[in-house]
Structures are given as structure tokens and as C-alpha cells.
Motif scaffolding. Structure first.
Motif, PDB file in Angstrom:
ATOM      1  N   GLU A 156       0.834  -1.205   0.000  1.00 41.44           N
ATOM      2  CA  GLU A 156       0.000   0.000   0.000  1.00 41.44           C
ATOM      3  C   GLU A 156       0.872   1.260   0.000  1.00 41.44           C
ATOM      4  OE1 GLU A 156      -2.511  -0.497   3.394  1.00 41.44           O
ATOM      5  OE2 GLU A 156      -3.988  -1.719   2.305  1.00 41.44           O
ATOM      6  N   GLU A 157       1.965   1.225   0.760  1.00 43.66           N
ATOM      7  CA  GLU A 157       2.863   2.380   0.808  1.00 43.66           C
ATOM      8  C   GLU A 157       3.505   2.625  -0.555  1.00 43.66           C
ATOM      9  OE1 GLU A 157       4.822   5.077   3.852  1.00 43.66           O
ATOM     10  OE2 GLU A 157       2.999   3.878   3.758  1.00 43.66           O
ATOM     11  N   PHE A 158       3.922   1.537  -1.226  1.00 40.92           N
ATOM     12  CA  PHE A 158       4.472   1.668  -2.576  1.00 40.92           C
ATOM     13  C   PHE A 158       3.433   2.284  -3.513  1.00 40.92           C
ATOM     14  CE2 PHE A 158       8.136  -0.965  -1.582  1.00 40.92           C
ATOM     15  CZ  PHE A 158       9.074  -0.606  -2.558  1.00 40.92           C
ATOM     16  N   GLY A 159       2.183   1.824  -3.404  1.00 43.16           N
ATOM     17  CA  GLY A 159       1.132   2.348  -4.271  1.00 43.16           C
ATOM     18  C   GLY A 159       0.921   3.838  -4.085  1.00 43.16           C
ATOM     19  N   LYS A 160       0.956   4.300  -2.833  1.00 42.11           N
ATOM     20  CA  LYS A 160       0.767   5.732  -2.568  1.00 42.11           C
ATOM     21  C   LYS A 160       1.949   6.549  -3.071  1.00 42.11           C
ATOM     22  CE  LYS A 160      -1.953   4.861   1.631  1.00 42.11           C
ATOM     23  NZ  LYS A 160      -1.935   4.923   3.114  1.00 42.11           N
TER      24      LYS A 160
END
Length: 600
Positions: free
Chosen positions: A90-94
Motif C-alpha cells: 500500500e505504501e508503494f502504491g501511494k
């Protein structure tokens, strides 16, 4: 180790834009130390625990190295658990939000193989997974690492403790020799040091000490709350404890603006600070706050950095901070000079894992509680009033009205009825000014009369008021006691409380919409209309809340299918256009323009 702004770390505009959207305004110590070496292609060994902000430390340089035109795996992150793998993904996606064409996928046991097969076949460039499932895909031939540029071992010591050493070594032996390797581990046992020695080349060692910061005088509590319920829970806690002086921290400038507006509309005295506030405005707001000119300051971390305010009763973490250091910095605002304070933190969804990491990293003494019910809030407010009344009686700080009381007794009223009527009047009297203002404004609109244009008056300190049961938002379900209880259910959409300062306008507008340009007013065009389910109250509330202008600067409102025309006092029209540009209503980013007057 000091923090630095992300703008000083040599990052691309896409990453800086994503970082700003996420609410990061400064890099944490681990990010400040790791990102420059990561960007330079150096191998890195970071000794830092969950809660220090290390995910962005390795994710940002990894994303910068991805070639989006190449549909092959270029970044591999190994994590000990499926929960951490999902959180990292999720952090990579953001962080990669504005790097078009980049695709990340978490792969872990317990999830459907088909979904993982499809994502890998579609050309995912970033894979985040547990060692067992990663090795499984490698053996099946569905995960190829010949184009790998960066490999990250996150929480390496935990992976070894869980028996993944053979899997990790198998993966490390299979990746290209010319690749960047980043190890992150809270501890450095001999087995980890052996892996580092064997699979890294002249690594840069970075050690971030675990924080032992804590505020012994601060009572720390967290609540699992759905995002849509946060405002309701916040106001319940304020009313339950009768707080009158505190700071509410949000992660983004937009959230600060929206929360400030919502709280003011509900009758709380607030103001705001964030990076877009000028120094002159900042000085004015802080001077007023120190004088207790309003109750709650809504702010971002950087805006509140260096604040020196005494006697704060409470700090709210409306949004979870980025790392443990920011958390301890926030809660340290209260409980000073030997006085007690309280700190409340709201978490939703998978944020609970991030909070647990902060608790372990910074050794926080924070406990979970359930959300108070409406009945508990009402009971607490009654108790506060009772204590004030009792103290007044005991101290005899009141003027005698024996003659009036005797007259009422002579007419047959009992002493308890007289006291109850007086209490009723005292508790209901605070609503009168707000009701009167709403009534006057509604009468103007109903009679098709616009209030005369006037210079904006200073926003009066609102009077807190409690909506009647019929207009109360659906109650937030309180989580049962105990660590395994579920998060709070979302508050359902509801009509604004009848005590809302814009409620009268909304009802009257809906009865009798008006159109046309009036003397002294300019027409401002909004890019939202009926198809977006916008109401006049939405527009009046947003204008008044964001610009701090009185509600009577707004005249006629004409809502069309895809746009809306609003009459605004001419001297304030440009201010409205400037301040509301980019603000969201009904999930639409506002675009405004002053409509030129008709020729002739």
C-alpha cells in the motif's frame, strides 16, 4: 539525527508530489539517512525497527529506479508476514501514485494464486512478498528475477526467527549479481551479519536508536475508528471530557481545512495552521490561541513544530502520524510542567499494525478503549453541569432572589419544579443566539431580500450546541471491551443538526431557489451541480468555513445540472474564487470563476 525536507533529497517531481499528497512534510531520521545512499545505488544496512518510517526510506529510491516501460520485476521486497507485505505494498502504491505505468503486487500465502499469476503476467515491476510464497513462484516459473535492480529484506531478524533462512538464501542466490541490496533489521544477530557479509558489497551502515521518549504525565489512549466516523468520535470525546483547550493533528493541509470547517459548523471554536498559512496569519493565530481566543487548533506536524503553548488539556491524533518520533513530538505538547494531559489517537483499518510498530519502537504506554456512547456523553455533560451548580451553591457565589422564589411558591409551584425550570432555561439559553441568527438569515432569504453587502465581521466564537435527537447523526457503534473487538462502524450520512448555523439557510433555499444578479453582488460559477448531489447548505458552509467570511456574503444560489451559480458580495468574490480553488465538495475538486456581467 536530524530531519530534512524531502525537497532537499534529490527526488523526482512525481515522488515529491506523492509525498506531499500523503502529508509527509519532512523526512524522518531513517529516511533522511537512507534515501541519499539508496538513490546513489549503494547497498545499505539499516538497524531500525517498525515505527521509524523505514518503509518510505527504501520504497522511494526503489521507485525512482523502476523503468516503467520495462514490464519485468525490477524491485523485490521480502517481508516476514502477510500483514506487513500488504502494508508495504500500500505504501508503494501511494508513493508511486504519479509515476504512471508502475505496478506493484503483494504475494503471500493464503491468497488466491490466480490473482497473483495475473498480476505477475501483466508485468508488475515491484513485488512485495513473504519468502515462502516468493520462492514458490520462482520454482513455478511465474516469478523471474533476471531484470531485478533492487532487493530489500524488511525485518530480516523476524524472518530468520520464523525459520525463513533457507528460503531467503535461495532467493538471494537467484538474483542478478549487479543489483542493489538493502537490509533492515531491528537487531543484528550473528546470522544476519553473515547474510550481510555474503550478499552485500561495501554496505553503508545506518543505525537509528529506538526511542525511549514518553510523556509520563500524558494519559495515552487509542480508538479503532472508521475514517467516516472520526469527526463524530472526536466531538463525543470533546463533550465527554469537557475539553476547552487542545490541538488536533491532521496529516494533510486539505484535511486541516475540512476538519476546521466541520468543527466550526458544529459549534466548536477553532482555527488552523498548515504550510499554506502565511507567517503573518500564523503569528495572529498563535497569539490568539495562547490567549485562549479559541478552543482547538487544527494543525499539521510542520505547522505546529516549535509551538510553545502552556496548559493544553488534550492532543488529538485525528490522523496517525508518519512515525513514532512525530507521535512523541505531538503528545509532548500536553502534560507539561508537571501537569497532567491526555492524548487520543484514531486508527482505522491496517493502521493498527503501524501503530503497534510505533508502540514497540518508542516503548509507548498507550491503551485501547472503546468509543463512548451517546448516553455516556449526555451523562457526562450532566455531571459537569451538576458539579458547577454544586460548587456555586457551596461557595455562595450568587445573588439572592428570595422575593421571586417566594412569589412562585405562593402560586403553588414546588421548589423542585422551580429549580428544574431554572436549570432547563440555563441549559437551553445557549442555543438562542444561534437560533436567532439562523432565523434572521432565513427570513431574508424567504422574502427574496439579500442582506446588504458589508465588510466581513470577525467570526464570532461559536456557542457549542447539542442537536435534538431527530437530527442526531446515526450513532457510532461502540467496540466491545477487549483487544479483539472490531473497529467502529461508519457513521451513516445524516441531515445536518437543526442547531447547525447553516441549517435554516438550507431549508429555505430548498423551498424557494432564487436566480439572478443583484446589486452589489458578483456571480461566481462552480463546476458542481445537481448531478453531484450538491445542496445550497454545502456551498454556504464551504464558503463560510474556508474563507472565514460571514454567511451573509452569499446571496442567490442557482443549482444547475452540471454547474452552480452563486451570488457573492462583489468585494469578496475574488477571495472566494482563490480560497476555494481545489477544495473538494462531494468528492469533486472545485474550479471557480467570476462570471463577467452581461454586456450593456
Amino acid at each position: 539525527m536530524e530531519k530534512r525536507p524531502f525537497s532537499e533529497l534529490g527526488l523526482s517531481p512525481e515522488i515529491l508530489k506523492a509525498v506531499d499528497k500523503m502529508g509527509f512534510e519532512e523526512a524522518s531520521p531513517i529516511q533522511t539517512a537512507v534515501i541519499p545512499f539508496g538513490m546513489a545505488g549503494r547497498d545499505v544496512v539499516g538497524q531500525s525497527a517498525t515505527g521509524s518510517g523505514k518503509t518510505a526510506a527504501f520504497a522511494i529510491p526503489a521507485i525512482e529506479k523502476v523503468d516503467v516501460s520495462l514490464k519485468k520485476v525490477q524491485v523485490l521486497v521480502l517481508c516476514p508476514t502477510r500483514e506487513l507485505a500488504v502494508q508495504v505494498a500500500e505504501e508503494f502504491g501511494k508513493l508511486a501514485l504519479f509515476k504512471k505505468g508502475l505496478m506493484e503486487v503483494p504475494i503471500y500465502g493464503g491468497q488466491s494464486y490466480d490473482r497473483q499469476f495475473r498480476a505477475l503476467a501483466a508485468g508488475a515491476q515491484v513485488v512485495i512478498g513473504t519468502p515462502g510464497r516468493v520462492m514458490d513462484h520462482m520454482e513455478r516459473g511465474t516469478l523471474r528475477l533476471d531484470a531485478l535492480k533492487v532487493i530489500v529484506l524488511d525485518e530480516a531478524d523476524r524472518m530468520l526467527d520464523m525459520g525463513f533462512r533457507d528460503d531467503i538464501e535461495h532467493v538471494l542466490k537467484s538474483v542478478p549479481e549487479q543489483r542493489q541490496c538493502l537490509f533492515f533489521s531491528a537487531t543484528m544477530p550473528h546470522a544476519i551479519q553473515e547474510l550481510i557479509k555474503r550478499y552485500t558489497r561495501d554496505p553503508e551502515w545506518i543505525r537509528i536508536e529506538s526511542l525511549a521518549q514518553n510523556a509520563p504525565q500524558v494519559e495515552q489512549i487509542y480508538f479503532e475508528v472508521d475514517r467516516r466516523s472520526k469527526i463524530e468520535v472526536l466531538t463525543r470525546l470533546i463533550d465527554l471530557h469537557d475539553f476547552r483547550f487542545g490541538i488536533i493533528f491532521c496529516s494533510t493541509k486539505i484535511m486541516v481545512d475540512e476538519l476546521d470547517e466541520h468543527l466550526h459548523a458544529r459549534g466548536y471554536s477553532t482555527d488552523r495552521l498548515h504550510g499554506d498559512i502565511t507567517q503573518a496569519q500564523r503569528t495572529r493565530v498563535m497569539d490568539k490561541f495562547r490567549r485562549r481566543g479559541f478552543e482547538f487548533l487544527v494543525a499539521t506536524d510542520v505547522a505546529a513544530r516549535g509551538l510553545d503553548v502552556d496548559d493544553l488539556e488534550v492532543v488529538f491524533n485525528f490522523d496517525l502520524p508518519n512515525d513514532a518520533e512525530d507521535y512523541t513530538h505531538r503528545i509532548g505538547r500536553t502534560g507539561r510542567a508537571g501537569k497532567k494531559g491526555m492524548a487520543f489517537t484514531f486508527v482505522s483499518g491496517r493502521e493498527i499494525y503501524k501503530l503497534q510498530g510505533m508502540i514497540n519502537y518508542a516503548r509507548l504506554k498507550i491503551r485501547r478503549e472503546r468509543v463512548p456512547s451517546l448516553d455516556e456523553v449526555e451523562e457526562a455533560k450532566g455531571n459537569v453541569f451538576y458539579e458547577k451548580l454544586r460548587a456555586t451553591l457551596e461557595e455562595k457565589k450568587f445573588k439572592s432572589h428570595d422575593q421571586m422564589v417566594d412569589r412562585l411558591l405562593e402560586q403553588g409551584h414546588t421548589s423542585t419544579d422551580i429549580a428544574s425550570a431554572l436549570i432547563h432555561l440555563m441549559q437551553g439559553d445557549v442555543e438562542e443566539p444561534a437560533k436567532k441568527t439562523a432565523k434572521v438569515r432565513a427570513e431574508h432569504i424567504a422574502a427574496n431580500e439579500s442582506p446588504a453587502p458589508s465588510a466581513p465581521a470577525p467570526r464570532p466564537a461559536p456557542v457549542r450546541r447539542d442537536p435534538p435527537p431527530a437530527a442526531t447523526p446515526a450513532p457510532v457503534a461502540a467496540a466491545p471491551e477487549g483487544p479483539a473487538s472490531a473497529a467502529v462502524r461508519p457513521v451513516e450520512a445524516a441531515r445536518p443538526p437543526s442547531g447547525d448555523k447553516f441549517a435554516a439557510q438550507k431549508r429555505t433555499y430548498e423551498r424557494k431557489p432564487r436566480t439572478g444578479r443583484e446589486p452589489g453582488y458578483s456571480v461566481v460559477s462552480f463546476n458542481i451541480g445537481r448531478q453531484h448531489l450538491v445542496t445550497p447548505a454545502d456551498l454556504v458552509g464551504k464558503i463560510a468555513g474556508v474563507t472565514r467570511l460571514p454567511a451573509n456574503v452569499v446571496g442567490a444560489i442557482d443549482i444547475n445540472e452540471d454547474h452552480t451559480l452563486v451570488d457573492v458580495v462583489s468585494e469578496h468574490a475574488e477571495l472566494v474564487v482563490t480560497k476555494l480553488a481545489g477544495i473538494r465538495i462531494k468528492n469533486q475538486s472545485l474550479k471557480l470563476a467570476v462570471v463577467p456581467p452581461p454586456a450593456g
